[in-house]
Design a protein around this motif. Sequence first.
Motif, mmCIF file in Angstrom:
data_model
loop_
_atom_site.group_PDB
_atom_site.id
_atom_site.type_symbol
_atom_site.label_atom_id
_atom_site.label_comp_id
_atom_site.label_asym_id
_atom_site.label_seq_id
_atom_site.Cartn_x
_atom_site.Cartn_y
_atom_site.Cartn_z
ATOM 1 N N ILE A 1 0.843 -1.193 0.000
ATOM 2 C CA ILE A 1 0.000 0.000 0.000
ATOM 3 C C ILE A 1 0.884 1.250 0.000
ATOM 4 C CG2 ILE A 1 -2.010 -1.107 1.044
ATOM 5 C CD1 ILE A 1 -1.141 -0.015 3.759
ATOM 6 N N ARG A 2 0.376 2.304 -0.612
ATOM 7 C CA ARG A 2 1.152 3.540 -0.688
ATOM 8 C C ARG A 2 0.768 4.486 0.433
ATOM 9 N NH1 ARG A 2 2.454 5.655 -6.309
ATOM 10 N NH2 ARG A 2 3.934 6.821 -5.072
ATOM 11 N N TYR A 3 1.754 5.218 0.906
ATOM 12 C CA TYR A 3 1.598 6.316 1.864
ATOM 13 C C TYR A 3 1.172 5.889 3.263
ATOM 14 C CZ TYR A 3 1.493 8.591 -2.689
ATOM 15 O OH TYR A 3 1.764 8.980 -3.965
ATOM 16 N N ARG A 4 1.019 4.601 3.500
ATOM 17 C CA ARG A 4 0.629 4.093 4.811
ATOM 18 C C ARG A 4 1.492 2.894 5.139
ATOM 19 N NH1 ARG A 4 -4.846 1.950 4.124
ATOM 20 N NH2 ARG A 4 -4.167 1.537 2.014
ATOM 21 N N GLY A 5 1.628 2.611 6.415
ATOM 22 C CA GLY A 5 2.396 1.447 6.827
ATOM 23 C C GLY A 5 1.536 0.239 7.123
ATOM 24 N N SER A 6 0.310 0.489 7.583
ATOM 25 C CA SER A 6 -0.585 -0.617 7.917
ATOM 26 C C SER A 6 -1.986 -0.306 7.398
ATOM 27 C CB SER A 6 -0.587 -0.889 9.423
ATOM 28 O OG SER A 6 -0.933 0.254 10.175
ATOM 29 N N THR A 7 -2.732 -1.360 7.148
ATOM 30 C CA THR A 7 -4.020 -1.214 6.457
ATOM 31 C C THR A 7 -5.092 -0.507 7.273
ATOM 32 O OG1 THR A 7 -4.662 -3.447 7.158
ATOM 33 C CG2 THR A 7 -3.643 -3.220 4.974
ATOM 34 N N ASN A 8 -4.913 -0.351 8.568
ATOM 35 C CA ASN A 8 -5.886 0.387 9.385
ATOM 36 C C ASN A 8 -5.780 1.896 9.188
ATOM 37 O OD1 ASN A 8 -3.288 0.073 10.877
ATOM 38 N ND2 ASN A 8 -4.302 1.516 12.244
ATOM 39 N N GLN A 9 -4.655 2.365 8.699
ATOM 40 C CA GLN A 9 -4.461 3.805 8.532
ATOM 41 C C GLN A 9 -5.273 4.300 7.335
ATOM 42 O OE1 GLN A 9 -0.158 3.385 8.428
ATOM 43 N NE2 GLN A 9 -0.025 4.485 10.373
ATOM 44 N N ARG A 10 -5.801 5.515 7.481
ATOM 45 C CA ARG A 10 -6.667 6.076 6.447
ATOM 46 C C ARG A 10 -6.012 7.286 5.794
ATOM 47 N NH1 ARG A 10 -11.876 7.642 9.760
ATOM 48 N NH2 ARG A 10 -10.249 8.694 10.937
ATOM 49 N N ILE A 11 -6.380 7.519 4.547
ATOM 50 C CA ILE A 11 -6.001 8.736 3.839
ATOM 51 C C ILE A 11 -7.276 9.563 3.727
ATOM 52 C CG2 ILE A 11 -5.042 9.738 1.737
ATOM 53 C CD1 ILE A 11 -3.693 7.013 1.196
ATOM 54 N N LEU A 12 -7.260 10.741 4.352
ATOM 55 C CA LEU A 12 -8.454 11.576 4.438
ATOM 56 C C LEU A 12 -8.211 12.953 3.821
ATOM 57 C CD1 LEU A 12 -9.227 10.838 8.190
ATOM 58 C CD2 LEU A 12 -10.277 9.728 6.207
ATOM 59 N N ARG A 13 -9.084 13.336 2.900
ATOM 60 C CA ARG A 13 -9.044 14.707 2.381
ATOM 61 C C ARG A 13 -9.778 15.581 3.392
ATOM 62 N NH1 ARG A 13 -7.308 16.021 -2.103
ATOM 63 N NH2 ARG A 13 -7.870 14.146 -3.244
ATOM 64 N N VAL A 14 -9.179 16.718 3.715
ATOM 65 C CA VAL A 14 -9.748 17.619 4.717
ATOM 66 C C VAL A 14 -10.609 18.668 4.009
ATOM 67 C CG1 VAL A 14 -9.235 19.235 6.592
ATOM 68 C CG2 VAL A 14 -7.690 17.298 6.166
ATOM 69 N N HIS A 15 -11.836 18.828 4.495
ATOM 70 C CA HIS A 15 -12.762 19.858 4.023
ATOM 71 C C HIS A 15 -13.207 20.669 5.240
ATOM 72 C CE1 HIS A 15 -13.203 17.895 0.088
ATOM 73 N NE2 HIS A 15 -13.310 16.765 0.739
ATOM 74 N N HIS A 16 -13.800 21.805 4.984
ATOM 75 C CA HIS A 16 -14.302 22.653 6.080
ATOM 76 C C HIS A 16 -15.694 23.142 5.745
ATOM 77 C CE1 HIS A 16 -10.517 22.929 8.293
ATOM 78 N NE2 HIS A 16 -9.961 22.876 7.104
ATOM 79 N N LYS A 17 -16.564 23.098 6.739
ATOM 80 C CA LYS A 17 -17.877 23.705 6.596
ATOM 81 C C LYS A 17 -17.666 25.203 6.757
ATOM 82 C CE LYS A 17 -20.317 19.751 8.427
ATOM 83 N NZ LYS A 17 -21.089 19.180 9.527
ATOM 84 N N GLU A 18 -17.918 25.948 5.703
ATOM 85 C CA GLU A 18 -17.612 27.379 5.706
ATOM 86 C C GLU A 18 -18.296 28.138 6.835
ATOM 87 O OE1 GLU A 18 -17.817 29.393 1.947
ATOM 88 O OE2 GLU A 18 -17.162 27.576 0.907
ATOM 89 N N GLU A 19 -19.560 27.808 7.099
ATOM 90 C CA GLU A 19 -20.302 28.572 8.100
ATOM 91 C C GLU A 19 -19.771 28.364 9.513
ATOM 92 O OE1 GLU A 19 -22.311 24.684 7.305
ATOM 93 O OE2 GLU A 19 -21.638 26.323 6.037
ATOM 94 N N THR A 20 -19.167 27.208 9.793
ATOM 95 C CA THR A 20 -18.654 26.937 11.147
ATOM 96 C C THR A 20 -17.149 26.727 11.172
ATOM 97 O OG1 THR A 20 -18.969 24.557 10.920
ATOM 98 C CG2 THR A 20 -20.812 25.845 11.839
ATOM 99 N N ASP A 21 -16.542 26.614 10.004
ATOM 100 C CA ASP A 21 -15.109 26.324 9.881
ATOM 101 C C ASP A 21 -14.739 25.031 10.609
ATOM 102 O OD1 ASP A 21 -12.749 26.983 8.617
ATOM 103 O OD2 ASP A 21 -11.914 27.906 10.409
ATOM 104 N N THR A 22 -15.678 24.103 10.653
ATOM 105 C CA THR A 22 -15.455 22.810 11.270
ATOM 106 C C THR A 22 -14.903 21.848 10.232
ATOM 107 O OG1 THR A 22 -17.307 23.206 12.755
ATOM 108 C CG2 THR A 22 -16.592 20.914 12.506
#
Length: 183
Positions: free
Chosen positions: A149-170
């Motif tokens: 697998i690329r960019y991870r060492g073990s299969t439990n690790q996730r690759i997550l794109r970060v987004h933000h809710k504009e109104e709350t910046d969450t």
Amino acid sequence: MNYSLIRLNDSADGPGLRTGVYFSGCQKALEGNACPGCHNSSAWAINSGKPWTAESKQKVLDSLSPAYIKGLSILGGEPLSDFNLDKVLDLAKSAKEIQPEKDIWLWTGYVIDDALSNEKKAKKVREILKYVDVIIDGPFIQELKDVAIRYRGSTNQRILRVHHKEETDTPFFEDITENTNLY
């Protein structure tokens, strides 16, 4: 705060050619919760490597200038250790302000939801995530190690794109672990 390595023209830690910064110190390891088999155990100690200075930060920022550099990778040790949060925030914010078109990837042994629910660090982590495009989260688990697998060492690790809710910046996350367009 120290760093163990600045890797210029790095092709292993994220897509394309990048600059990789490995910050020293792993709070999990120092608290007795290290990830057995971690590939970067030499960076667990807070004082390993070299001091992070204005000059080292500038070296990283300058290295992002060429058009062929796709982005910045922030790794460790553990960049989301309490003692690394301020410098990681400063670097991510500065990099995004200077080179907004470059992406920032960050690796953490924490599950990001746990880091965001930790009263002590949640505010800083939320601030860092304003500048991070992709986060690889989760502890390395030796029994789940997979060299295919690329960019991870073990299969439990996730690759997550970060987004933000504009109104709350969450921040919210899109799981792109299986997205082959990353490669």
